[in-house]
Scaffold this motif. Structure first.
Motif, PDB file in Angstrom:
ATOM      1  N   ASP A   1      -9.065  11.615  13.399  1.00  0.00           N
ATOM      2  CA  ASP A   1      -9.781  12.774  12.901  1.00  0.00           C
ATOM      3  C   ASP A   1      -9.801  12.123  11.679  1.00  0.00           C
ATOM      4  OD1 ASP A   1      -7.457  14.034  12.598  1.00  0.00           O
ATOM      5  OD2 ASP A   1      -8.840  15.999  12.938  1.00  0.00           O
ATOM      6  N   ALA A   2     -10.441  13.124  10.822  1.00  0.00           N
ATOM      7  CA  ALA A   2     -10.318  12.943   9.334  1.00  0.00           C
ATOM      8  C   ALA A   2      -9.487  13.394   9.015  1.00  0.00           C
ATOM      9  CB  ALA A   2     -11.433  13.860   9.016  1.00  0.00           C
ATOM     10  N   TRP A   3      -8.496  14.595   9.340  1.00  0.00           N
ATOM     11  CA  TRP A   3      -7.603  14.915   8.962  1.00  0.00           C
ATOM     12  C   TRP A   3      -6.019  14.121   9.380  1.00  0.00           C
ATOM     13  CZ3 TRP A   3      -6.547  18.753   5.934  1.00  0.00           C
ATOM     14  CH2 TRP A   3      -7.758  19.730   6.216  1.00  0.00           C
ATOM     15  N   HIS A   4      -6.340  12.838  10.532  1.00  0.00           N
ATOM     16  CA  HIS A   4      -5.464  11.811  10.626  1.00  0.00           C
ATOM     17  C   HIS A   4      -5.824  10.152   9.008  1.00  0.00           C
ATOM     18  CE1 HIS A   4      -3.763   7.731  11.483  1.00  0.00           C
ATOM     19  NE2 HIS A   4      -5.091   6.935  11.615  1.00  0.00           N
ATOM     20  N   VAL A   5      -6.529  10.297   9.217  1.00  0.00           N
ATOM     21  CA  VAL A   5      -7.342   9.607   7.856  1.00  0.00           C
ATOM     22  C   VAL A   5      -6.314   9.791   6.291  1.00  0.00           C
ATOM     23  CG1 VAL A   5      -8.655   8.310   6.604  1.00  0.00           C
ATOM     24  CG2 VAL A   5      -8.895   8.646   8.885  1.00  0.00           C
ATOM     25  N   LEU A   6      -6.754  11.393   5.994  1.00  0.00           N
ATOM     26  CA  LEU A   6      -5.837  11.765   4.664  1.00  0.00           C
ATOM     27  C   LEU A   6      -4.835  11.561   4.764  1.00  0.00           C
ATOM     28  CD1 LEU A   6      -8.609  15.555   4.774  1.00  0.00           C
ATOM     29  CD2 LEU A   6      -8.588  12.417   3.646  1.00  0.00           C
ATOM     30  N   ARG A   7      -4.041  12.395   5.879  1.00  0.00           N
ATOM     31  CA  ARG A   7      -2.666  12.253   5.673  1.00  0.00           C
ATOM     32  C   ARG A   7      -2.098  10.556   5.922  1.00  0.00           C
ATOM     33  NH1 ARG A   7      -3.088  14.858  10.835  1.00  0.00           N
ATOM     34  NH2 ARG A   7      -2.658  13.382  11.655  1.00  0.00           N
TER      35      ARG A   7
END
Length: 225
Positions: free
Chosen positions: A28-34
């Motif tokens: 998800d977006a959280w994965h990408v931001l990490r």
């Protein structure tokens, strides 16, 4: 120039959030931001900030790397979302080429195909390492079981052995595989595939944590704890 780059990054993040809002929590977006934060951190450790263009390549490639992922493809047009975005934003051709090269070549499936042996450039290494760091350690364990659950995959079956010597095609099919086997088929191999010294240092701790977790998992599965 810096203001223009900042605006492009913000629009890239918006595109990423829209494109990935239907994905499960493993991608998800959280994965990408990490991954973005890890990639920028690795880039600083590797000395890339001396080149503003390099940092822009790293940040945009990290933000856009999972758009059009084959595992979540809903429409063939998604394959061109990133390229269309970069063209619309009038991103410099050299920067655009590097971003697309990173995104197209950074996957584990491409390493199986032999592309991992090709000499790469520094920006490629930090983005790929950042993505792989998020696949191991505590976060990696959580993501692995989240993805397996989303695909209704068997948690563990001792009669199904991990596959050895996988080709790209076999890896993508994932026939009759368990979630725990994914550790052996991919996750435990990532430590030795890191491209940067900074990535290698961070991978050691995360790899060790996974090994300890699996030891405890098997003990509990076998009723030993």
């Amino acid at each position: 120039m810096e203001e223009v780059a900042t605006a492009v990054v913000k629009r890239a993040e918006k595109l990423m959030r829209e494109a990935m809002k239907g994905n499960d929590a493993s991608h998800d977006a959280w994965h990408v931001l990490r991954v973005r934060d890890l990639a920028l951190s690795l880039a600083r450790e590797e000395g890339l900030p001396s080149s503003p263009d390099s940092m822009l390549v790293v940040e945009l490639a990290a933000l856009l790397h999972d758009i059009g992922d084959y595992k979540y493809m809903r429409d063939p047009s998604e394959e061109r979302l990133v390229e269309n975005f970069l063209e619309k934003e009038n991103v410099d051709q050299a920067i655009k080429n590097k971003i697309l090269s990173i995104i197209k070549g950074m996957g584990f499936k491409d390493e199986l195909r032999g592309l991992g042996s090709i000499e790469t450039f520094p920006e490629f290494g930090v983005v790929q390492d950042a993505d792989r760091l998020d696949a191991i350690g505590a976060i990696g364990i959580a993501r692995c079981f989240t993805f397996g659950g989303s695909r209704k995959r068997v948690l563990h079956d001792p009669s199904i052995q991990p596959r050895e010597g996988l080709s790209k095609e076999q890896y993508m099919k994932k026939e009759e595989q368990t979630t725990v086997n994914h550790f052996h088929e991919k996750l435990l191999k990532l430590k030795d595939l890191m491209k940067t010294e900074a990535g290698k240092r961070r991978a050691e701790k995360r790899h060790k944590f996974m090994m300890e977790y699996l030891e405890e998992f098997y003990r509990e599965w076998n009723g030993q704890d």
